[in-house]
Enzyme design. Structure first.
Site, PDB file in Angstrom:
ATOM      1  N   CYS A 163       9.699  17.025  17.856  1.00 52.45           N
ATOM      2  CA  CYS A 163       8.261  17.096  17.659  1.00 52.45           C
ATOM      3  C   CYS A 163       7.540  16.931  19.085  1.00 52.45           C
ATOM      4  CB  CYS A 163       7.641  16.114  16.804  1.00 52.45           C
ATOM      5  SG  CYS A 163       6.109  16.665  16.214  1.00 52.45           S
ATOM      6  N   CYS A 342       3.921  22.543  14.016  1.00 53.06           N
ATOM      7  CA  CYS A 342       3.552  21.268  14.608  1.00 53.06           C
ATOM      8  C   CYS A 342       2.194  20.906  14.294  1.00 53.06           C
ATOM      9  CB  CYS A 342       3.790  21.127  16.173  1.00 53.06           C
ATOM     10  SG  CYS A 342       3.634  19.654  16.913  1.00 53.06           S
TER      11      CYS A 342
HETATM   12  P1  FAD Z   1      17.224  13.252  11.676  1.00 51.46           P
HETATM   13  O1  FAD Z   1      16.226  13.412  10.705  1.00 51.46           O
HETATM   14  O2  FAD Z   1      16.878  12.562  13.167  1.00 51.46           O
HETATM   15  O3  FAD Z   1      18.439  12.632  11.058  1.00 51.46           O
HETATM   16  C1  FAD Z   1      19.874  12.529  11.910  1.00 51.46           C
HETATM   17  C2  FAD Z   1      20.805  11.541  10.915  1.00 51.46           C
HETATM   18  O4  FAD Z   1      22.107  11.608  11.549  1.00 51.46           O
HETATM   19  C3  FAD Z   1      20.174   9.959  11.195  1.00 51.46           C
HETATM   20  O5  FAD Z   1      19.904   9.448  10.047  1.00 51.46           O
HETATM   21  C4  FAD Z   1      21.245   9.301  11.996  1.00 51.46           C
HETATM   22  O6  FAD Z   1      21.733   7.978  11.474  1.00 51.46           O
HETATM   23  C5  FAD Z   1      22.633  10.262  11.462  1.00 51.46           C
HETATM   24  N1  FAD Z   1      23.584  10.174  12.402  1.00 51.46           N
HETATM   25  C6  FAD Z   1      23.477  10.185  13.871  1.00 51.46           C
HETATM   26  N2  FAD Z   1      24.577  10.287  14.560  1.00 51.46           N
HETATM   27  C7  FAD Z   1      25.627  10.188  13.310  1.00 51.46           C
HETATM   28  C8  FAD Z   1      27.060  10.119  13.357  1.00 51.46           C
HETATM   29  N3  FAD Z   1      27.861  10.058  14.432  1.00 51.46           N
HETATM   30  N4  FAD Z   1      27.717  10.200  12.313  1.00 51.46           N
HETATM   31  C9  FAD Z   1      26.805  10.428  10.979  1.00 51.46           C
HETATM   32  N5  FAD Z   1      25.512  10.289  10.854  1.00 51.46           N
HETATM   33  C10 FAD Z   1      24.824  10.249  12.133  1.00 51.46           C
HETATM   34  N6  FAD Z   1       8.513  16.997  12.407  1.00 51.46           N
HETATM   35  C11 FAD Z   1       7.504  17.724  11.770  1.00 51.46           C
HETATM   36  O7  FAD Z   1       7.829  18.555  10.952  1.00 51.46           O
HETATM   37  N7  FAD Z   1       6.085  17.378  11.747  1.00 51.46           N
HETATM   38  C12 FAD Z   1       5.712  16.227  12.422  1.00 51.46           C
HETATM   39  O8  FAD Z   1       4.458  15.864  12.266  1.00 51.46           O
HETATM   40  C13 FAD Z   1       6.657  15.416  13.150  1.00 51.46           C
HETATM   41  N8  FAD Z   1       6.407  14.256  13.886  1.00 51.46           N
HETATM   42  C14 FAD Z   1       7.210  13.640  14.511  1.00 51.46           C
HETATM   43  C15 FAD Z   1       6.911  12.470  15.105  1.00 51.46           C
HETATM   44  C16 FAD Z   1       7.585  11.514  15.603  1.00 51.46           C
HETATM   45  C17 FAD Z   1       7.197  10.389  16.339  1.00 51.46           C
HETATM   46  C18 FAD Z   1       9.183  11.993  15.631  1.00 51.46           C
HETATM   47  C19 FAD Z   1      10.246  11.007  16.231  1.00 51.46           C
HETATM   48  C20 FAD Z   1       9.437  12.932  14.845  1.00 51.46           C
HETATM   49  C21 FAD Z   1       8.532  13.880  14.487  1.00 51.46           C
HETATM   50  N9  FAD Z   1       8.904  15.063  13.770  1.00 51.46           N
HETATM   51  C22 FAD Z   1       8.071  15.869  13.160  1.00 51.46           C
HETATM   52  C23 FAD Z   1      10.351  15.743  13.895  1.00 51.46           C
HETATM   53  C24 FAD Z   1      11.366  15.273  12.637  1.00 51.46           C
HETATM   54  O9  FAD Z   1      11.414  14.024  12.326  1.00 51.46           O
HETATM   55  C25 FAD Z   1      12.689  15.757  13.178  1.00 51.46           C
HETATM   56  O10 FAD Z   1      12.753  16.998  13.690  1.00 51.46           O
HETATM   57  C26 FAD Z   1      13.647  15.804  12.024  1.00 51.46           C
HETATM   58  O11 FAD Z   1      13.685  14.674  11.319  1.00 51.46           O
HETATM   59  C27 FAD Z   1      14.821  16.410  12.294  1.00 51.46           C
HETATM   60  O12 FAD Z   1      15.744  16.266  11.130  1.00 51.46           O
HETATM   61  P2  FAD Z   1      17.443  16.219  11.492  1.00 51.46           P
HETATM   62  O13 FAD Z   1      18.239  15.945  10.255  1.00 51.46           O
HETATM   63  O14 FAD Z   1      17.781  17.043  12.593  1.00 51.46           O
HETATM   64  O15 FAD Z   1      17.449  14.723  12.312  1.00 51.46           O
HETATM   65  C1  UQ1 Z   2       6.283  21.084   6.537  1.00 54.55           C
HETATM   66  O1  UQ1 Z   2       6.639  22.301   5.759  1.00 54.55           O
HETATM   67  C2  UQ1 Z   2       6.791  20.220   6.780  1.00 54.55           C
HETATM   68  O2  UQ1 Z   2       7.875  19.681   5.936  1.00 54.55           O
HETATM   69  C3  UQ1 Z   2       7.657  18.893   4.802  1.00 54.55           C
HETATM   70  C4  UQ1 Z   2       6.506  19.100   7.589  1.00 54.55           C
HETATM   71  O3  UQ1 Z   2       7.087  17.950   7.794  1.00 54.55           O
HETATM   72  C5  UQ1 Z   2       6.611  16.954   7.983  1.00 54.55           C
HETATM   73  C6  UQ1 Z   2       5.288  19.469   8.581  1.00 54.55           C
HETATM   74  O4  UQ1 Z   2       5.092  18.546   9.241  1.00 54.55           O
HETATM   75  C7  UQ1 Z   2       4.604  20.628   8.196  1.00 54.55           C
HETATM   76  C8  UQ1 Z   2       3.721  20.996   9.408  1.00 54.55           C
HETATM   77  C9  UQ1 Z   2       5.080  21.792   7.435  1.00 54.55           C
HETATM   78  C10 UQ1 Z   2       4.543  22.917   7.579  1.00 54.55           C
HETATM   79  C11 UQ1 Z   2       3.630  22.833   6.283  1.00 54.55           C
HETATM   80  C12 UQ1 Z   2       2.455  23.863   6.272  1.00 54.55           C
HETATM   81  C13 UQ1 Z   2       1.591  23.903   5.005  1.00 54.55           C
HETATM   82  C14 UQ1 Z   2       1.860  24.423   7.449  1.00 54.55           C
END
Ligand code: FAD
Ligand code: UQ1
Length: 421
Positions: A163, A342
């Site tokens: 993010c 975003c």
């Molecule tokens: P994650 O959801 O982080 O999951 C990874 C998982 O893998 C974790 O549960 C972890 O424990 C596990 N793991 C790690 N290592 C291992 C291992 N060796 N073996 C097994 N499991 C493991 N996104 C948006 O769309 N909109 C937003 O507004 C937004 N705002 C954000 C604000 C903040 C402050 C943060 C921190 C993130 C934000 N994000 C936002 C980003 C979003 O949270 C991530 O992009 C998303 O969670 C990615 O998903 P993922 O499954 O790749 O990783």
């Molecule tokens: C989105 O689809 C999504 O997944 C649930 C988010 O995760 C938190 C988001 O932050 C955003 C912005 C979207 C996109 C959705 C719209 C309606 C623009």
């Protein structure tokens, strides 16, 4: 040996979403998920937790309630990958063999890479906070509330981050809070980013610069936080365009976005990652470049788009289509265009809803200009998206807003053919 049809590594946003899509197509207990944590967080809420709008508890659910029924959860981490022999070794020493594997281990926040940072975060009086951890996010709002005068400093590191908007969202919320509570004229609000631009997609970057100018937020690009001096309350930045030069910035409040790295465990699998350390998948099909029975999505993949949950929503549909085709012996034909979104919170009642693709071209859902700050988009982020996440995405039925985009732009496809012969 333990063997499953589908192994999902990581029970975060990507892992749980794929599990929910896959569960209907597998026998009970044919899908395993490896996830060491007992709690699942909706991390996108942390911006609003840091801003004092929600509590940390609002962002979490027990892991057992978000892993779909019928999926076997091992509360263990993957410790070594062996993609040539199709098994993973776990932290408890188990060997788990798989026919297909999905990797979704996320990106690691590395507070430890900045000298003085962990110590400062742990110290309640330091004025140093970060939204990027469940451990520290509640300290952000305490710090904003306690702030009375001086420099409020916000940073963005030189590594890839999840993010990329979040480091500045909390800057806007803080500035807004200071204004509302009569401390704005005693605050110098300063944003320091290691990147050469404030935001990757130009349409939104232009608006963000205008906001900073209007609200007197100082923007310093190509400055990388190098160290924190907790005693003198100073942040030390490398000036990236002048090698060897540093600037020391005193602060009353410092919000840090830490450097982030791909999980080291990915390196244990030969050819599993590219040089960046992220899982090496085809950027259109999400299938691994070397191992056809492995797929990856989300923050631990090397997909060259901005790392967000919104991107994962769009990726999950492509990944599942292609994995399903593989199971069926068919070619992988679904293609990802890099969609990411975003929600750039700019105050307690306004938001710029950035949406764009691999080419950094805007790809907006709604039939209005989303680069404008809007109250409706703030309310969407605050009230609708959390519901969509828990009840749509984690149930496998939210693939991002693509369907709505089509609904709102009924003539878009027709217009594409509207060229003179
Ligand atoms: P994650 O959801 O982080 O999951 C990874 C998982 O893998 C974790 O549960 C972890 O424990 C596990 N793991 C790690 N290592 C291992 C291992 N060796 N073996 C097994 N499991 C493991 N996104 C948006 O769309 N909109 C937003 O507004 C937004 N705002 C954000 C604000 C903040 C402050 C943060 C921190 C993130 C934000 N994000 C936002 C980003 C979003 O949270 C991530 O992009 C998303 O969670 C990615 O998903 P993922 O499954 O790749 O990783
Ligand atoms: C989105 O689809 C999504 O997944 C649930 C988010 O995760 C938190 C988001 O932050 C955003 C912005 C979207 C996109 C959705 C719209 C309606 C623009």
């Amino acid at each position: 040996h333990d063997h499953c049809h589908l192994l999902i590594v990581g029970g975060g946003t990507g892992g749980c979403t794929i599990a929910a899509k896959a569960i209907h197509h597998f026998e009970n207990n044919d899908i395993y998920i490896l996830e060491p944590q007992g709690t699942h967080y909706y991390q996108p809420l942390w911006t609003l937790v840091g801003g004092g709008v929600y509590s940390l508890a609002d962002s979490r659910r027990p892991m057992s309630t978000v892993i779909p029924e019928g999926v076997t959860w091992y509360q263990e981490a993957a410790e070594a990958f062996n993609p040539k022999e199709n098994f993973v070794k776990t932290s408890k020493g188990k060997k788990i063999y798989y026919d297909y594997m999905v990797i979704a281990t996320g990106i690691e926040t590395r507070f430890d890479l900045i000298p003085g940072l962990v110590q400062a975060l742990e110290d309640p009086t330091s004025g140093v906070c970060s939204n990027y951890s469940s451990q520290y996010v509640t300290k952000t709002f305490e710090t904003i509330r306690k702030f009375d005068s001086g420099n409020a400093v916000f940073t963005f590191p030189s590594t890839p981050v999840k993010c990329a908007g979040a480091p500045q969202k909390i800057c806007y919320l803080s500035e807004s809070y200071f204004s509302k509570h009569g401390k704005r004229d005693k605050a110098n609000v300063k944003y320091f980013a290691a990147t050469p631009v404030i935001f990757s997609c130009k349409k939104y970057a232009d608006e963000l610069h205008k906001i900073c100018a209007r609200r007197n937020i100082e923007v310093n690009l190509r400055h990388n936080l190098k160290e924190i001096l907790p005693n003198s309350k100073e942040a030390v930045f490398d000036v990236l365009d002048k090698p060897g030069e540093v600037v020391k910035v005193p602060f009353s409040m410092l919000h840090v976005t830490p450097p982030m790295t791909p999980p080291a465990v990915l390196k244990t699998g030969p050819l599993l990652t590219d040089d960046s350390g992220f899982v090496n998948v085809d950027k259109e099909t999400l299938q691994h470049k070397h191992y056809k029975n492995i797929f990856a999505l989300g923050d631990s993949s090397n997909l060259p788009t901005s790392k967000t949950a919104a991107a994962v929503a769009a990726q999950s549909k492509i990944l599942w289509n292609n994995l399903y085709a593989c199971l069926d012996g068919k070619p992988v034909e679904s293609s990802y265009n890099g969609y990411t979104s975003c929600p750039l919170v700019t105050s307690y009642d306004s938001l710029i809803m950035a949406e764009f693709d691999y080419k950094l071209q805007p790809m907006e859902t709604f039939p209005f200009n989303q680069a404008k700050e809007r109250k409706s988009m703030y309310l969407l982020k605050k009230n609708v998206l959390p519901f969509m996440y828990w009840n749509g995405m984690l149930k496998g039925i939210w693939n991002g807003p693509g369907a709505f985009r089509k609904l709102f732009h009924p003539f878009a496809d027709l217009m594409k053919n509207d060229t003179a012969k």
